[in-house]
Design a protein around this motif. Sequence first.
Motif, mmCIF file in Angstrom:
data_model
loop_
_atom_site.group_PDB
_atom_site.id
_atom_site.type_symbol
_atom_site.label_atom_id
_atom_site.label_comp_id
_atom_site.label_asym_id
_atom_site.label_seq_id
_atom_site.Cartn_x
_atom_site.Cartn_y
_atom_site.Cartn_z
ATOM 1 N N MET A 1 39.060 40.532 51.265
ATOM 2 C CA MET A 1 39.227 39.093 51.032
ATOM 3 C C MET A 1 39.654 38.807 49.597
ATOM 4 O O MET A 1 40.529 37.971 49.351
ATOM 5 N N VAL A 2 39.032 39.498 48.636
ATOM 6 C CA VAL A 2 39.397 39.291 47.232
ATOM 7 C C VAL A 2 40.831 39.761 46.983
ATOM 8 O O VAL A 2 41.609 39.096 46.295
ATOM 9 N N ALA A 3 41.190 40.907 47.563
ATOM 10 C CA ALA A 3 42.534 41.445 47.369
ATOM 11 C C ALA A 3 43.595 40.510 47.930
ATOM 12 O O ALA A 3 44.689 40.390 47.377
ATOM 13 N N GLU A 4 43.278 39.835 49.028
ATOM 14 C CA GLU A 4 44.239 38.888 49.608
ATOM 15 C C GLU A 4 44.495 37.723 48.659
ATOM 16 O O GLU A 4 45.633 37.300 48.455
ATOM 17 N N VAL A 5 43.408 37.216 48.079
ATOM 18 C CA VAL A 5 43.546 36.117 47.122
ATOM 19 C C VAL A 5 44.276 36.585 45.869
ATOM 20 O O VAL A 5 45.089 35.858 45.299
ATOM 21 N N ALA A 6 43.983 37.830 45.459
ATOM 22 C CA ALA A 6 44.520 38.356 44.206
ATOM 23 C C ALA A 6 45.748 39.222 44.411
ATOM 24 O O ALA A 6 46.020 40.119 43.613
ATOM 25 N N ALA A 7 46.498 38.939 45.457
ATOM 26 C CA ALA A 7 47.640 39.791 45.815
ATOM 27 C C ALA A 7 48.630 39.965 44.662
ATOM 28 O O ALA A 7 49.280 40.998 44.538
ATOM 29 N N LYS A 8 48.700 38.958 43.813
ATOM 30 C CA LYS A 8 49.641 39.033 42.695
ATOM 31 C C LYS A 8 49.075 39.813 41.517
ATOM 32 O O LYS A 8 49.805 40.121 40.573
ATOM 33 N N SER A 9 47.788 40.134 41.569
ATOM 34 C CA SER A 9 47.136 40.757 40.417
ATOM 35 C C SER A 9 46.628 42.163 40.690
ATOM 36 O O SER A 9 46.859 43.074 39.892
ATOM 37 N N VAL A 10 45.917 42.358 41.822
ATOM 38 C CA VAL A 10 45.313 43.660 42.121
ATOM 39 C C VAL A 10 45.390 43.943 43.614
ATOM 40 O O VAL A 10 45.660 43.050 44.422
ATOM 41 N N GLY A 11 45.100 45.192 43.977
ATOM 42 C CA GLY A 11 45.085 45.584 45.374
ATOM 43 C C GLY A 11 43.679 45.839 45.874
ATOM 44 O O GLY A 11 42.701 45.779 45.119
ATOM 45 N N ASP A 12 43.583 46.160 47.160
ATOM 46 C CA ASP A 12 42.298 46.376 47.815
ATOM 47 C C ASP A 12 41.516 47.506 47.150
ATOM 48 O O ASP A 12 40.307 47.406 46.933
ATOM 49 N N ARG A 13 42.197 48.582 46.825
ATOM 50 C CA ARG A 13 41.517 49.744 46.236
ATOM 51 C C ARG A 13 40.906 49.406 44.877
ATOM 52 O O ARG A 13 39.795 49.843 44.562
ATOM 53 N N THR A 14 41.615 48.626 44.099
ATOM 54 C CA THR A 14 41.102 48.229 42.786
ATOM 55 C C THR A 14 39.830 47.409 42.933
ATOM 56 O O THR A 14 38.849 47.618 42.212
ATOM 57 N N VAL A 15 39.826 46.493 43.882
ATOM 58 C CA VAL A 15 38.640 45.657 44.098
ATOM 59 C C VAL A 15 37.471 46.514 44.571
ATOM 60 O O VAL A 15 36.323 46.313 44.146
ATOM 61 N N ARG A 16 37.733 47.482 45.444
ATOM 62 C CA ARG A 16 36.660 48.371 45.903
ATOM 63 C C ARG A 16 36.060 49.146 44.735
ATOM 64 O O ARG A 16 34.839 49.360 44.678
ATOM 65 N N ASN A 17 36.897 49.567 43.805
ATOM 66 C CA ASN A 17 36.410 50.283 42.621
ATOM 67 C C ASN A 17 35.543 49.376 41.750
ATOM 68 O O ASN A 17 34.547 49.826 41.167
ATOM 69 N N TRP A 18 35.907 48.108 41.676
ATOM 70 C CA TRP A 18 35.080 47.158 40.927
ATOM 71 C C TRP A 18 33.712 47.015 41.570
ATOM 72 O O TRP A 18 32.687 47.049 40.894
ATOM 73 N N LEU A 19 33.699 46.853 42.884
ATOM 74 C CA LEU A 19 32.445 46.635 43.604
ATOM 75 C C LEU A 19 31.534 47.859 43.536
ATOM 76 O O LEU A 19 30.308 47.729 43.508
ATOM 77 N N SER A 20 32.131 49.039 43.522
ATOM 78 C CA SER A 20 31.344 50.275 43.426
ATOM 79 C C SER A 20 31.025 50.631 41.977
ATOM 80 O O SER A 20 30.348 51.622 41.714
ATOM 81 N N GLN B 1 42.564 35.201 36.290
ATOM 82 C CA GLN B 1 43.761 34.979 37.108
ATOM 83 C C GLN B 1 43.390 34.854 38.586
ATOM 84 O O GLN B 1 43.907 33.981 39.292
ATOM 85 N N ILE B 2 42.480 35.715 39.034
ATOM 86 C CA ILE B 2 42.038 35.671 40.440
ATOM 87 C C ILE B 2 41.322 34.355 40.734
ATOM 88 O O ILE B 2 41.529 33.744 41.788
ATOM 89 N N ARG B 3 40.483 33.920 39.802
ATOM 90 C CA ARG B 3 39.776 32.647 39.992
ATOM 91 C C ARG B 3 40.767 31.498 40.161
ATOM 92 O O ARG B 3 40.637 30.683 41.091
ATOM 93 N N LEU B 4 41.753 31.433 39.301
ATOM 94 C CA LEU B 4 42.739 30.355 39.362
ATOM 95 C C LEU B 4 43.581 30.446 40.634
ATOM 96 O O LEU B 4 43.900 29.422 41.250
ATOM 97 N N GLN B 5 43.927 31.664 41.037
ATOM 98 C CA GLN B 5 44.699 31.844 42.277
ATOM 99 C C GLN B 5 43.899 31.375 43.482
ATOM 100 O O GLN B 5 44.421 30.718 44.383
ATOM 101 N N GLY B 6 42.600 31.707 43.493
ATOM 102 C CA GLY B 6 41.751 31.293 44.604
ATOM 103 C C GLY B 6 41.627 29.782 44.695
ATOM 104 O O GLY B 6 41.690 29.208 45.793
ATOM 105 N N LEU B 7 41.465 29.125 43.557
ATOM 106 C CA LEU B 7 41.367 27.665 43.552
ATOM 107 C C LEU B 7 42.679 27.022 44.009
ATOM 108 O O LEU B 7 42.664 26.002 44.713
ATOM 109 N N GLU B 8 43.782 27.615 43.639
ATOM 110 C CA GLU B 8 45.077 27.065 44.042
ATOM 111 C C GLU B 8 45.288 27.224 45.548
ATOM 112 O O GLU B 8 45.815 26.324 46.211
ATOM 113 N N ILE B 9 44.859 28.363 46.089
ATOM 114 C CA ILE B 9 44.955 28.576 47.538
ATOM 115 C C ILE B 9 44.095 27.558 48.269
ATOM 116 O O ILE B 9 44.510 26.975 49.275
ATOM 117 N N LEU B 10 42.882 27.328 47.766
ATOM 118 C CA LEU B 10 41.999 26.331 48.376
ATOM 119 C C LEU B 10 42.624 24.945 48.315
ATOM 120 O O LEU B 10 42.611 24.203 49.309
#
Length: 253
Positions: free
Chosen positions: A21-40, A52-61
């Motif tokens: 879900m985060v990777a979808e919002v942050a498609a312009k910034s990071v990928g799924d694997r990067t987010v998984r590495n953050w979470l782990s 950047q991800i925060r602002l992208q998410g708010l814009e999508i909303l």
Amino acid sequence: MISTLSLKVLQRMHDRTVAGMVAEVAAKSVGDRTVRNWLSKSTTPDPVVLEQIRLQGLEILRENLKNKDWPGAERDAYVAGLDATPGFVSGMAFSLQSACDQYPATVHLAGQMDLLEQAVAIHRQAGDVRSAAQAVLDVEWLRDEHLAIPQDGISADEMRLQLREAVSWDGLDVPGRVLVLNLQFQLLATLDFEFCAAHFPGLEPTPVFASLLPRFNLRVRPGRKDLGSEDARYLPLPYSAAPGRDRLFACSL
């Protein structure tokens, strides 16, 4: 620790991983694997990228609400309200609303939970057990009910004593489990009350949690092979590993 269960609920609700879900919002910034590495915690996210991800998410909303024909003022108020939440649990609680201030008590409690988790996390990262325990003891809005499970003989006084005497993270294990469990159920009960009040105002409020909930033994460890008949009445913690979890959430939510 407090937000872990909410993360699991979010994944169940959307049938997707948080990383996806985060990777979808942050498609312009990071990928799924990067987010998984953050979470782990294999890698640490760049604060600039997170912003950047925060602002992208708010814009999508904002765009989604516009497509649903929300008036401009209501759209801006909703986006601003979500952006003002202090953490994940309160952000998730806010997003359950179909209008600002629909579930104010739920959002407020979730915000308190976020701030408590963040305060404890600072001391956890510093390896300071005593300060982490004191951060819990200093919370003025916590009541005896948050630190007790009377039916299992676990009292608030006992949990406070363990918090005061803890010198290791293991010493905070049971008080932490009791607190997190009670907070999660309080959050669900508050949401249940406000949801029903908003959508079923003609019905008389009736407590049903006591009929739905299994009993928990905070001292039983998952994987124990020597459980007797008395222990069989309980579900083991941590809650994420407890059998019947999905059925409980199906009833509660």
